[in-house]
Design an enzyme around this catalytic site. Structure first.
Site, PDB file in Angstrom:
ATOM      1  N   CYS A   1      50.690  36.068  31.494  1.00 23.89           N
ATOM      2  CA  CYS A   1      50.391  37.099  30.505  1.00 23.89           C
ATOM      3  C   CYS A   1      51.126  36.861  29.198  1.00 23.89           C
ATOM      4  O   CYS A   1      51.046  37.656  28.282  1.00 23.89           O
ATOM      5  CB  CYS A   1      50.721  38.477  31.054  1.00 23.89           C
TER       6      CYS A   1
ATOM      7  N   CYS B   1      43.543  44.190  36.879  1.00 25.47           N
ATOM      8  CA  CYS B   1      43.742  42.735  36.830  1.00 25.47           C
ATOM      9  C   CYS B   1      44.474  42.214  38.066  1.00 25.47           C
ATOM     10  O   CYS B   1      44.964  41.079  38.070  1.00 25.47           O
ATOM     11  CB  CYS B   1      44.498  42.348  35.571  1.00 25.47           C
TER      12      CYS B   1
ATOM     13  N   CYS C   1      44.949  41.836  25.130  1.00 21.58           N
ATOM     14  CA  CYS C   1      45.384  43.032  25.861  1.00 21.58           C
ATOM     15  C   CYS C   1      46.814  42.846  26.391  1.00 21.58           C
ATOM     16  O   CYS C   1      47.665  43.723  26.221  1.00 21.58           O
ATOM     17  CB  CYS C   1      44.401  43.299  27.007  1.00 21.58           C
ATOM     18  N   CYS C   2      47.087  41.678  27.001  1.00 23.22           N
ATOM     19  CA  CYS C   2      48.446  41.402  27.495  1.00 23.22           C
ATOM     20  C   CYS C   2      49.441  41.383  26.349  1.00 23.22           C
ATOM     21  O   CYS C   2      50.574  41.828  26.491  1.00 23.22           O
ATOM     22  CB  CYS C   2      48.496  40.063  28.235  1.00 23.22           C
TER      23      CYS C   2
ATOM     24  N   CYS D   1      48.756  44.941  36.369  1.00 18.89           N
ATOM     25  CA  CYS D   1      47.918  46.098  36.055  1.00 18.89           C
ATOM     26  C   CYS D   1      46.810  46.231  37.106  1.00 18.89           C
ATOM     27  O   CYS D   1      46.335  45.223  37.644  1.00 18.89           O
ATOM     28  CB  CYS D   1      47.294  45.922  34.674  1.00 18.89           C
TER      29      CYS D   1
HETATM   30  S1  SF4 Z   1      47.201  42.567  32.996  1.00 19.71           S
HETATM   31 FE1  SF4 Z   1      45.115  43.234  32.363  1.00 19.71          FE
HETATM   32  S2  SF4 Z   1      45.252  45.416  31.788  1.00 19.71           S
HETATM   33 FE2  SF4 Z   1      47.350  44.578  31.944  1.00 19.71          FE
HETATM   34  S3  SF4 Z   1      47.866  44.033  29.891  1.00 19.71           S
HETATM   35 FE3  SF4 Z   1      47.049  42.158  30.800  1.00 19.71          FE
HETATM   36  S4  SF4 Z   1      44.816  42.171  30.445  1.00 19.71           S
HETATM   37 FE4  SF4 Z   1      45.628  44.233  29.937  1.00 19.71          FE
END
Ligand code: SF4
Length: 243
Positions: free
Chosen positions: A229, A204, A118-119, A201
Protein backbone atom coordinates in the site's frame (compact mmCIF):
# COMPACT_ATOMS: atom_id res chain seq x y z
CA UNK A 1 22.79 7.57 7.85
CA UNK A 2 22.93 4.31 5.87
CA UNK A 3 26.42 3.61 7.29
CA UNK A 4 25.19 4.16 10.83
CA UNK A 5 22.20 1.91 10.22
CA UNK A 6 24.56 -0.75 8.88
CA UNK A 7 26.49 -0.58 12.17
CA UNK A 8 23.24 -0.81 14.13
CA UNK A 9 22.25 -3.82 12.04
CA UNK A 10 25.46 -5.64 13.02
CA UNK A 11 24.88 -4.74 16.66
CA UNK A 12 21.30 -5.94 16.90
CA UNK A 13 21.48 -8.90 14.52
CA UNK A 14 21.96 -11.49 17.32
CA UNK A 15 19.34 -9.92 19.59
CA UNK A 16 15.90 -11.45 20.14
CA UNK A 17 12.79 -9.39 19.32
CA UNK A 18 12.21 -8.03 22.86
CA UNK A 19 15.91 -7.24 23.17
CA UNK A 20 15.80 -5.31 19.90
CA UNK A 21 12.94 -3.21 21.26
CA UNK A 22 14.72 -2.73 24.57
CA UNK A 23 17.87 -1.69 22.70
CA UNK A 24 15.92 0.80 20.57
CA UNK A 25 14.30 2.44 23.61
CA UNK A 26 17.74 2.86 25.23
CA UNK A 27 19.51 3.99 22.07
CA UNK A 28 16.93 6.48 20.74
CA UNK A 29 14.68 7.29 23.73
CA UNK A 30 11.04 6.22 24.02
CA UNK A 31 9.80 9.70 23.06
CA UNK A 32 11.51 9.40 19.65
CA UNK A 33 9.97 6.05 18.75
CA UNK A 34 6.52 5.27 17.37
CA UNK A 35 4.98 1.85 16.89
CA UNK A 36 2.60 1.53 13.94
CA UNK A 37 0.10 -1.24 14.58
CA UNK A 38 -2.46 -2.68 12.19
CA UNK A 39 -3.71 -4.88 15.04
CA UNK A 40 -2.65 -7.93 13.03
CA UNK A 41 -1.13 -10.94 14.80
CA UNK A 42 2.52 -9.79 14.48
CA UNK A 43 1.63 -6.33 15.75
CA UNK A 44 -0.19 -7.77 18.76
CA UNK A 45 3.03 -9.64 19.64
CA UNK A 46 5.02 -6.40 19.42
CA UNK A 47 2.42 -4.51 21.49
CA UNK A 48 2.84 -7.08 24.26
CA UNK A 49 6.65 -6.98 24.12
CA UNK A 50 6.78 -3.20 23.89
CA UNK A 51 4.47 -2.49 26.81
CA UNK A 52 6.50 -4.84 29.00
CA UNK A 53 9.56 -2.69 28.20
CA UNK A 54 8.17 0.85 28.02
CA UNK A 55 4.80 2.58 28.19
CA UNK A 56 6.19 5.78 26.72
CA UNK A 57 6.50 4.70 23.10
CA UNK A 58 3.51 5.99 21.14
CA UNK A 59 1.32 3.29 19.64
CA UNK A 60 -0.78 4.38 16.70
CA UNK A 61 -2.94 2.92 13.98
CA UNK A 62 -4.31 4.20 10.68
CA UNK A 63 -8.09 4.34 10.71
CA UNK A 64 -8.78 4.43 7.00
CA UNK A 65 -12.53 4.53 7.52
CA UNK A 66 -12.84 1.19 5.69
CA UNK A 67 -11.55 -1.19 8.38
CA UNK A 68 -13.54 -4.35 9.21
CA UNK A 69 -15.63 -4.26 12.40
CA UNK A 70 -13.41 -7.07 13.74
CA UNK A 71 -10.42 -4.71 13.64
CA UNK A 72 -12.31 -2.10 15.66
CA UNK A 73 -13.23 -4.90 18.09
CA UNK A 74 -9.52 -5.75 18.34
CA UNK A 75 -8.66 -2.11 19.03
CA UNK A 76 -11.18 -2.11 21.89
CA UNK A 77 -9.93 -5.43 23.26
CA UNK A 78 -6.30 -4.30 23.01
CA UNK A 79 -6.96 -0.98 24.74
CA UNK A 80 -8.66 -2.78 27.61
CA UNK A 81 -6.30 -5.76 27.91
CA UNK A 82 -3.12 -3.68 27.92
CA UNK A 83 -4.72 -0.61 29.53
CA UNK A 84 -3.20 1.54 26.82
CA UNK A 85 -4.27 4.26 24.42
CA UNK A 86 -3.92 3.67 20.72
CA UNK A 87 -3.55 6.91 18.78
CA UNK A 88 -5.98 6.88 15.84
CA UNK A 89 -4.83 8.57 12.62
CA UNK A 90 -7.32 9.75 10.00
CA UNK A 91 -7.07 10.84 6.36
CA UNK A 92 -7.52 14.46 5.37
CA UNK A 93 -11.25 15.01 5.11
CA UNK A 94 -11.19 17.29 2.06
CA UNK A 95 -8.93 14.96 0.06
CA UNK A 96 -11.08 12.00 0.96
CA UNK A 97 -14.31 13.77 0.01
CA UNK A 98 -12.87 14.82 -3.35
CA UNK A 99 -11.57 11.34 -4.16
CA UNK A 100 -14.78 9.52 -3.26
CA UNK A 101 -17.00 12.12 -4.94
CA UNK A 102 -15.02 12.01 -8.19
CA UNK A 103 -14.14 8.32 -8.35
CA UNK A 104 -16.74 6.57 -6.19
CA UNK A 105 -16.44 4.70 -2.88
CA UNK A 106 -15.07 1.50 -4.47
CA UNK A 107 -12.59 3.11 -6.86
CA UNK A 108 -9.83 0.65 -5.88
CA UNK A 109 -11.40 -2.20 -7.88
CA UNK A 110 -11.18 -0.22 -11.11
CA UNK A 111 -7.43 0.20 -11.55
CA UNK A 112 -4.08 -0.08 -9.75
CA UNK A 113 -3.79 3.67 -10.12
CA UNK A 114 -7.06 4.17 -8.23
CA UNK A 115 -6.08 1.65 -5.61
CA UNK A 116 -2.78 3.40 -5.00
CA UNK A 117 -4.53 6.77 -4.85
CA UNK A 118 -6.90 5.43 -2.18
CA UNK A 119 -4.02 3.89 -0.16
CA UNK A 120 -2.08 7.12 -0.51
CA UNK A 121 -4.89 9.31 0.83
CA UNK A 122 -6.16 6.93 3.50
CA UNK A 123 -2.82 5.53 4.70
CA UNK A 124 0.42 6.95 3.32
CA UNK A 125 -0.27 10.67 3.80
CA UNK A 126 -1.52 10.41 7.42
CA UNK A 127 1.46 8.15 8.18
CA UNK A 128 3.95 10.54 6.60
CA UNK A 129 2.53 13.41 8.66
CA UNK A 130 2.78 11.37 11.84
CA UNK A 131 6.29 10.04 11.32
CA UNK A 132 7.72 13.54 10.89
CA UNK A 133 7.69 13.77 14.69
CA UNK A 134 9.84 10.67 15.28
CA UNK A 135 13.33 9.28 14.67
CA UNK A 136 12.36 5.62 14.61
CA UNK A 137 9.30 3.56 13.81
CA UNK A 138 8.68 -0.04 14.77
CA UNK A 139 6.77 -2.39 12.47
CA UNK A 140 5.64 -6.02 12.67
CA UNK A 141 6.84 -7.08 9.22
CA UNK A 142 8.15 -10.60 8.52
CA UNK A 143 10.30 -11.63 5.55
CA UNK A 144 8.29 -14.80 5.02
CA UNK A 145 5.02 -12.93 4.57
CA UNK A 146 5.40 -12.02 0.93
CA UNK A 147 7.71 -11.52 -2.04
CA UNK A 148 7.72 -7.72 -1.62
CA UNK A 149 9.27 -8.06 1.85
CA UNK A 150 12.26 -10.31 1.15
CA UNK A 151 14.68 -7.37 1.05
CA UNK A 152 13.73 -6.02 4.47
CA UNK A 153 16.16 -6.03 7.40
CA UNK A 154 15.88 -5.96 11.17
CA UNK A 155 16.83 -2.29 11.07
CA UNK A 156 17.01 -0.04 8.03
CA UNK A 157 16.83 3.55 6.86
CA UNK A 158 13.35 4.21 5.53
CA UNK A 159 14.01 6.34 2.45
CA UNK A 160 10.35 7.05 1.90
CA UNK A 161 9.57 8.41 5.36
CA UNK A 162 13.11 9.53 6.27
CA UNK A 163 13.59 7.80 9.59
CA UNK A 164 14.89 4.52 10.97
CA UNK A 165 12.62 1.51 10.69
CA UNK A 166 12.94 -1.45 13.04
CA UNK A 167 11.34 -4.81 12.29
CA UNK A 168 11.86 -6.88 15.49
CA UNK A 169 10.04 -10.02 14.26
CA UNK A 170 11.46 -9.92 10.73
CA UNK A 171 12.83 -13.49 10.94
CA UNK A 172 9.84 -15.01 12.78
CA UNK A 173 7.69 -17.69 11.21
CA UNK A 174 3.91 -17.65 11.33
CA UNK A 175 3.96 -20.39 13.97
CA UNK A 176 6.39 -18.35 16.11
CA UNK A 177 3.81 -15.55 16.09
CA UNK A 178 0.87 -17.77 17.04
CA UNK A 179 2.85 -19.65 19.69
CA UNK A 180 3.62 -16.30 21.34
CA UNK A 181 0.01 -15.11 21.13
CA UNK A 182 -1.41 -18.29 22.65
CA UNK A 183 1.29 -18.63 25.30
CA UNK A 184 0.70 -15.05 26.46
CA UNK A 185 -3.11 -15.07 25.94
CA UNK A 186 -2.99 -11.87 23.90
CA UNK A 187 -6.18 -10.62 22.19
CA UNK A 188 -6.14 -10.94 18.41
CA UNK A 189 -8.31 -10.13 15.43
CA UNK A 190 -11.03 -12.79 15.12
CA UNK A 191 -10.76 -12.65 11.33
CA UNK A 192 -7.55 -14.68 11.71
CA UNK A 193 -9.78 -17.58 12.84
CA UNK A 194 -11.76 -17.23 9.61
CA UNK A 195 -8.74 -17.76 7.36
CA UNK A 196 -7.53 -14.18 7.09
CA UNK A 197 -3.73 -14.13 7.30
CA UNK A 198 -3.22 -10.46 6.47
CA UNK A 199 -5.92 -7.96 7.40
CA UNK A 200 -6.29 -4.48 5.99
CA UNK A 201 -9.37 -2.58 4.85
CA UNK A 202 -12.57 -4.64 4.57
CA UNK A 203 -13.13 -4.28 0.81
CA UNK A 204 -9.47 -5.12 0.06
CA UNK A 205 -9.00 -8.16 2.34
CA UNK A 206 -10.34 -11.70 2.14
CA UNK A 207 -9.54 -15.06 3.68
CA UNK A 208 -7.05 -17.29 1.88
CA UNK A 209 -7.51 -20.84 0.64
CA UNK A 210 -5.17 -23.73 1.62
CA UNK A 211 -1.86 -23.42 -0.26
CA UNK A 212 -2.32 -19.74 -1.10
CA UNK A 213 0.34 -17.16 -0.35
CA UNK A 214 0.21 -15.33 3.02
CA UNK A 215 -0.85 -12.07 1.35
CA UNK A 216 -3.09 -13.64 -1.32
CA UNK A 217 -6.14 -12.18 0.42
CA UNK A 218 -4.95 -8.59 0.04
CA UNK A 219 -5.90 -6.84 -3.24
CA UNK A 220 -6.40 -10.31 -4.69
CA UNK A 221 -7.20 -8.88 -8.09
CA UNK A 222 -3.61 -7.56 -8.47
CA UNK A 223 -0.27 -9.29 -9.20
CA UNK A 224 1.76 -10.33 -6.08
CA UNK A 225 4.64 -7.93 -6.80
CA UNK A 226 2.23 -4.96 -6.82
CA UNK A 227 0.66 -5.73 -3.47
CA UNK A 228 1.88 -3.07 -1.10
CA UNK A 229 0.00 0.00 0.00
CA UNK A 230 3.04 2.26 -0.07
CA UNK A 231 3.87 1.93 3.63
CA UNK A 232 6.52 -0.78 3.37
CA UNK A 233 7.50 -0.89 -0.27
CA UNK A 234 11.11 -1.97 -0.81
CA UNK A 235 10.99 -4.07 -3.93
CA UNK A 236 13.32 -2.08 -6.16
CA UNK A 237 15.30 -5.22 -6.98
CA UNK A 238 12.16 -6.95 -8.12
CA UNK A 239 10.48 -4.28 -10.17
CA UNK A 240 12.86 -1.36 -10.57
CA UNK A 241 10.09 0.75 -9.07
CA UNK A 242 9.91 2.01 -5.53
CA UNK A 243 6.18 2.86 -5.51
S1 SF4 B 1 -6.59 -1.04 1.35
FE1 SF4 B 1 -8.28 -0.58 -0.10
S2 SF4 B 1 -9.79 0.70 1.00
FE2 SF4 B 1 -7.87 0.63 2.21
S3 SF4 B 1 -6.80 2.44 1.62
FE3 SF4 B 1 -6.01 0.84 0.28
S4 SF4 B 1 -7.33 0.80 -1.55
FE4 SF4 B 1 -8.34 2.09 0.03
Amino acid sequence: MDKKVYEYEKEIQPKSAPHVIEWAVKEFGAENIAFATSLGAEDQVITDMLLKISRDVEIFTLDTGRLPQETYDTIEATRKYFKTDIQMLYPDNKELEKMVTEKGPDLFYESIENRKLCCNIRKVKPLKKKLKNFKVWICGLRKKQVVTRINLNKIEWDHKFKLIKINPVIYWSESDVWDYIHKNSIPYNQLHDQGYTSIGCAPCSRSIKPGEDFRAGRWWWEQPEQKECGLHWKAEKLTGNSE
